[in-house]
Write a protein that holds these residues in place. Structure first.
Motif, mmCIF file in Angstrom:
data_model
loop_
_atom_site.group_PDB
_atom_site.id
_atom_site.type_symbol
_atom_site.label_atom_id
_atom_site.label_comp_id
_atom_site.label_asym_id
_atom_site.label_seq_id
_atom_site.Cartn_x
_atom_site.Cartn_y
_atom_site.Cartn_z
ATOM 1 N N GLY A 225 0.794 -1.227 0.000
ATOM 2 C CA GLY A 225 0.000 0.000 0.000
ATOM 3 C C GLY A 225 0.822 1.271 0.000
ATOM 4 N N ASP A 226 0.384 2.234 -0.834
ATOM 5 C CA ASP A 226 1.049 3.537 -0.856
ATOM 6 C C ASP A 226 0.977 4.217 0.513
ATOM 7 O OD1 ASP A 226 1.618 3.174 -3.503
ATOM 8 O OD2 ASP A 226 -0.038 4.415 -4.251
ATOM 9 N N PHE A 227 -0.125 3.993 1.242
ATOM 10 C CA PHE A 227 -0.252 4.634 2.555
ATOM 11 C C PHE A 227 0.802 4.136 3.518
ATOM 12 C CE2 PHE A 227 -3.160 1.028 2.489
ATOM 13 C CZ PHE A 227 -2.899 0.377 3.679
ATOM 14 N N ASN A 228 1.302 2.901 3.327
ATOM 15 C CA ASN A 228 2.373 2.425 4.184
ATOM 16 C C ASN A 228 3.716 3.047 3.814
ATOM 17 O OD1 ASN A 228 1.243 0.813 6.240
ATOM 18 N ND2 ASN A 228 0.790 -0.784 4.740
ATOM 19 N N VAL A 229 3.852 3.497 2.571
ATOM 20 C CA VAL A 229 5.014 4.313 2.225
ATOM 21 C C VAL A 229 4.962 5.611 3.028
ATOM 22 C CG1 VAL A 229 6.179 5.598 0.389
ATOM 23 C CG2 VAL A 229 5.231 3.325 -0.096
ATOM 24 N N ALA A 230 3.765 6.224 3.090
ATOM 25 C CA ALA A 230 3.608 7.457 3.876
ATOM 26 C C ALA A 230 3.879 7.205 5.350
ATOM 27 C CB ALA A 230 2.205 8.026 3.675
ATOM 28 N N ASN A 231 3.382 6.075 5.901
ATOM 29 C CA ASN A 231 3.625 5.756 7.309
ATOM 30 C C ASN A 231 5.116 5.562 7.576
ATOM 31 O OD1 ASN A 231 0.868 5.771 7.893
ATOM 32 N ND2 ASN A 231 0.632 3.585 7.485
ATOM 33 N N ALA A 232 5.776 4.836 6.664
ATOM 34 C CA ALA A 232 7.216 4.601 6.819
ATOM 35 C C ALA A 232 7.993 5.908 6.719
ATOM 36 C CB ALA A 232 7.700 3.604 5.760
ATOM 37 N N ALA A 233 7.597 6.756 5.779
ATOM 38 C CA ALA A 233 8.277 8.040 5.612
ATOM 39 C C ALA A 233 8.082 8.928 6.838
ATOM 40 C CB ALA A 233 7.767 8.740 4.359
ATOM 41 N N LEU A 234 6.894 8.894 7.429
ATOM 42 C CA LEU A 234 6.644 9.691 8.631
ATOM 43 C C LEU A 234 7.531 9.217 9.782
ATOM 44 C CD1 LEU A 234 5.092 11.841 10.206
ATOM 45 C CD2 LEU A 234 3.319 10.133 10.646
ATOM 46 N N ALA A 235 7.590 7.909 9.992
ATOM 47 C CA ALA A 235 8.450 7.378 11.064
ATOM 48 C C ALA A 235 9.902 7.781 10.842
ATOM 49 C CB ALA A 235 8.312 5.858 11.130
ATOM 50 N N LEU A 236 10.361 7.661 9.607
ATOM 51 C CA LEU A 236 11.742 8.003 9.286
ATOM 52 C C LEU A 236 12.007 9.496 9.490
ATOM 53 C CD1 LEU A 236 14.463 7.030 8.236
ATOM 54 C CD2 LEU A 236 13.573 7.227 5.894
ATOM 55 N N THR A 237 11.061 10.329 9.072
ATOM 56 C CA THR A 237 11.225 11.775 9.243
ATOM 57 C C THR A 237 11.217 12.163 10.710
ATOM 58 O OG1 THR A 237 10.110 12.100 7.112
ATOM 59 C CG2 THR A 237 10.366 14.028 8.505
ATOM 60 N N MET A 238 10.438 11.472 11.531
ATOM 61 C CA MET A 238 10.435 11.747 12.967
ATOM 62 C C MET A 238 11.792 11.440 13.589
ATOM 63 S SD MET A 238 6.599 10.427 14.044
ATOM 64 C CE MET A 238 6.804 10.771 15.808
ATOM 65 N N ILE A 239 12.426 10.361 13.143
ATOM 66 C CA ILE A 239 13.768 10.039 13.634
ATOM 67 C C ILE A 239 14.756 11.111 13.191
ATOM 68 C CG2 ILE A 239 15.678 8.403 13.463
ATOM 69 C CD1 ILE A 239 13.407 7.442 15.265
ATOM 70 N N ILE A 240 14.637 11.546 11.933
ATOM 71 C CA ILE A 240 15.526 12.601 11.440
ATOM 72 C C ILE A 240 15.310 13.886 12.233
ATOM 73 C CG2 ILE A 240 16.050 14.069 9.443
ATOM 74 C CD1 ILE A 240 15.283 11.655 7.658
ATOM 75 N N ALA A 241 14.049 14.233 12.486
ATOM 76 C CA ALA A 241 13.734 15.464 13.212
ATOM 77 C C ALA A 241 14.253 15.430 14.642
ATOM 78 C CB ALA A 241 12.232 15.698 13.212
ATOM 79 N N ALA A 242 14.369 14.235 15.214
ATOM 80 C CA ALA A 242 14.892 14.116 16.579
ATOM 81 C C ALA A 242 16.368 14.465 16.657
ATOM 82 C CB ALA A 242 14.658 12.705 17.109
ATOM 83 N N ASP A 243 17.036 14.465 15.510
ATOM 84 C CA ASP A 243 18.438 14.881 15.411
ATOM 85 C C ASP A 243 19.324 14.058 16.338
ATOM 86 O OD1 ASP A 243 20.533 16.365 14.378
ATOM 87 O OD2 ASP A 243 20.337 17.982 15.853
ATOM 88 N N VAL A 244 19.164 12.738 16.251
ATOM 89 C CA VAL A 244 19.938 11.853 17.123
ATOM 90 C C VAL A 244 20.964 11.022 16.354
ATOM 91 C CG1 VAL A 244 18.171 11.671 18.913
ATOM 92 C CG2 VAL A 244 18.079 10.127 16.948
ATOM 93 N N MET A 245 20.995 11.166 15.024
ATOM 94 C CA MET A 245 21.914 10.364 14.228
ATOM 95 C C MET A 245 22.191 11.058 12.899
ATOM 96 S SD MET A 245 21.409 6.408 12.948
ATOM 97 C CE MET A 245 21.794 5.729 14.559
ATOM 98 N N PRO A 246 23.452 11.139 12.463
ATOM 99 C CA PRO A 246 23.755 11.720 11.151
ATOM 100 C C PRO A 246 23.071 10.924 10.037
ATOM 101 C CG PRO A 246 25.768 11.405 12.446
ATOM 102 C CD PRO A 246 24.672 10.697 13.164
ATOM 103 N N LEU A 247 22.709 11.616 8.948
ATOM 104 C CA LEU A 247 21.995 10.944 7.858
ATOM 105 C C LEU A 247 22.813 9.801 7.264
ATOM 106 C CD1 LEU A 247 20.235 13.817 5.861
ATOM 107 C CD2 LEU A 247 19.286 12.276 7.580
ATOM 108 N N GLU A 248 24.128 9.961 7.199
ATOM 109 C CA GLU A 248 24.967 8.906 6.616
ATOM 110 C C GLU A 248 24.864 7.615 7.433
ATOM 111 O OE1 GLU A 248 26.158 11.831 7.719
ATOM 112 O OE2 GLU A 248 26.270 12.932 5.818
ATOM 113 N N LYS A 249 24.884 7.773 8.763
ATOM 114 C CA LYS A 249 24.776 6.590 9.617
ATOM 115 C C LYS A 249 23.370 6.007 9.560
ATOM 116 C CE LYS A 249 25.990 4.958 14.235
ATOM 117 N NZ LYS A 249 26.520 5.340 15.573
ATOM 118 N N LEU A 250 22.372 6.879 9.466
ATOM 119 C CA LEU A 250 20.988 6.413 9.347
ATOM 120 C C LEU A 250 20.816 5.609 8.069
ATOM 121 C CD1 LEU A 250 18.086 6.406 10.446
ATOM 122 C CD2 LEU A 250 17.715 8.583 9.282
ATOM 123 N N GLN A 251 21.433 6.050 6.981
ATOM 124 C CA GLN A 251 21.355 5.313 5.715
ATOM 125 C C GLN A 251 21.965 3.922 5.857
ATOM 126 O OE1 GLN A 251 19.965 6.507 2.434
ATOM 127 N NE2 GLN A 251 19.921 4.261 2.641
#
Length: 554
Positions: A330-356
């Motif tokens: 489902g496309d909506f699960n892409v949105a759910n996954a993207a939201l979770a990922l963006t929340m982790i990014i917004a928390a600023d707890v890990m550099p993007l390179e390490k997150l990748q």
């Protein structure tokens, strides 16, 4: 028996080692006045339910829908409560009645519901980072997003917790779940239990009921996330505007340090602005297909089907990218996954390179979510989903259509004693999105099952009559287990069966009685019987009497 069960459940929602906090310190923390000297009185817990009191509790006697908690103050004291927390009028009534044992302290607060949450925060030692909390609200997608968050946090090395519809988990320990969001007093107890287990980060569903009934008092989320807002719970909120206003309360500095808002709709765009106006730092997210006039901070791009799920890229307005994959349909699960990922990014707890690197190594966004687009069989494909409102039904049907070579067969009903306006709407959605529609029972509660089915059937039939040759076959079959069997009987190997509405739930409430019913179990057993040659091919259940001229059975 019920009272013992309530007390036992309450005990599970607390730390194993009870705190010992002086009552005068609690009174000072919440700004409450005491009816008498409380020196030497110690509290070890706080509880809103007189039947769940543990010895040493402060009993929070709050106004209820039908009765005031003060009516049960004497029972609470008999069960071991050391003091009462309530409002001015109730305290005066208790004093006049003389119903409490002599010397029982009564703490008086202007706003006792708020005070109960703050008292629990003080008593159990809640702080913003112990554990760090990630909260998700919205009509649909909360559960899946919290599971994705927990999986991401675990891959990052955290011991994790989860508070939600399906379960409450402290590290590896499952705690009985009583509400989508427990009461404020219980939440602070759960967080203390998590700290005992070494939990350093937790994901939590934050329902509109929890916000409306102030169950999140005393909490502050490291990041609050918003999925979407569609028609649901209008039996509580009355209008979509009030529903929106309730959700927006989470996105204030009182309850969150920052917010991440999916702005695929006008509601999301409005929420982002309202949150900023309230002084909350906000990161916005959109999917490329829904990008509107407002440019998001992060956008989902390069979405490609990969098995049942999708690969996608999260692209920042400055050009930075993060590549990810989710195995859920489902496309909506892409949105759910993207939201979770963006929340982790917004928390600023890990550099993007390490997150990748973490995403590449662990595939955390493919976490299994019970009853959410859960695949339980193949040939025919068989999926169970919690879709129980119009938007969720649209999303679920749209998710299964692209990968279906044959027909889409949907089995669903509507919940009793809930938003009645959505019943014919969901019926019409099913007619448009499926080739075979089987209307059955969900949780009727105390409402007449036939009345509920008729309302859904009306929407389905009216829509089918307008569709001509494209109309689906429509059946009314009950009980629900029988409807699932019939769906399997009708299906060819190329078809997809979607059983919608109940998801992970294992009990069906009928006239106050909980009957065992798990859609996943029923579907697996029907598929097994089919493959073993054991399906009964005779007519099942009931259908409406005549097919209209377009060949659709009503």
């Amino acid at each position: 028996m019920v009272e013992n069960s309530l007390a036992d459940t309450e005990r599970e929602l607390r730390p194993r080692t009870a705190p010992q906090i002086a009552l005068n310190e609690i009174a000072q923390a919440i700004g409450a006045q005491s009816s008498r000297d409380v020196d030497g009185v110690v509290a070890s817990g706080i509880c809103l339910n007189s039947r769940a009191i543990q010895p040493g509790d402060l009993y929070a006697a709050l106004p209820g829908a039908k009765r005031h908690g003060a009516d049960f103050a004497s029972q609470a004291v008999a069960a071991g409560a050391v003091a009462i927390l309530t409002d001015h009028d109730a305290a005066a009534r208790l004093e006049n009645e003389g119903s409490l044992p002599a010397g029982t302290p009564v703490l008086v607060a202007q706003d006792p519901r708020y005070a109960a949450g703050i008292a629990a925060k003080f008593l159990y030692g809640t702080t913003p980072d112990a554990p760090a909390m990630f909260g998700v609200t919205g009509t649909n997608g909360k559960t899946t997003t919290t599971y994705f968050l927990r999986s991401l946090l675990g891959a990052m090395g955290h011991k994790t917790g989860l508070i939600g519809t399906i379960e409450i988990v402290a590290d590896e320990e499952v705690i009985p779940s009583v509400l989508t969001t427990p009461e404020a007093t219980q939440l602070h107890g759960i967080l203390a239990r998590m700290r005992e287990s070494g939990v350093t980060a937790a994901a939590m569903e934050v329902s509109s009921h929890a916000i409306e009934y102030r169950r999140i008092e005393g909490l502050n989320f490291k990041v609050a996330g918003f999925t979407n807002l569609t028609q649901d719970h209008l039996d509580l909120h009355g209008t979509m505007e009030d529903y929106f206003a309730t959700k927006a309360r989470l996105f204030t500095p009182e309850f969150a340090s920052r917010g991440v808002v999916l702005i695929d709709s006008e509601w999301g765009e409005r929420l982002a602005q309202v949150a900023r106006d309230a002084g909350l730092p906000v990161v916005t997210l959109s999917t490329a297909s829904a990008a509107g006039a407002v440019t998001a901070d992060w956008t989902v791009t390069a979405v490609e089907r990969s098995g049942l799920g999708h690969d996608f890229t999260l692209t920042h307005r400055d050009g930075e990218t993060v590549r990810a994959h989710t195995g859920l349909p489902g496309d909506f699960n892409v949105a759910n996954a993207a939201l979770a990922l963006t929340m982790i990014i917004a928390a600023d707890v890990m550099p993007l390179e390490k997150l990748q690197q973490l995403l590449d190594a662990h595939d955390p966004l493919s976490a299994n979510v019970p009853g959410r687009m859960e695949v339980v069989g193949h040939a025919p494909a068989a999926i169970v989903d919690f879709a129980h409102n119009p938007d969720a039904m649209v999303r679920a049907l749209e998710a299964v259509r692209p990968g279906t070579e044959g027909r889409v067969i949907v089995v669903f009903g509507a919940t009793g004693e809930r938003d009645q306006a959505k019943r014919p709407i969901m019926g019409a959605i099913a007619a448009r999105g499926a080739d075979v529609v089987i209307i059955t029972d969900d949780d009727p509660h105390d409402e007449d099952e036939q009345t509920i089915r008729t309302a859904v059937l009306e929407g389905t039939t009216n829509e089918a009559l307008s569709m001509g040759a494209a109309a689906p076959e429509v059946f009314e079959i009950f009980p629900r287990a029988q409807a699932i069997k019939e769906a399997v009987r009708l299906a060819t190997p190329a078809d997809t069966i979607l059983v919608a509405g109940r998801g992970h739930e294992v009990w069906q409430e009928v006239k106050g009685v909980n009957l065992p019913l798990d859609d996943r179990v029923e579907l697996r057993e029907a598929l097994a019987a089919r493959h073993d040659g054991g399906i009964d091919h005779t007519s099942v259940g009931e259908t409406a009497p005549e097919s209209p001229d377009n060949g659709t059975a009503e």
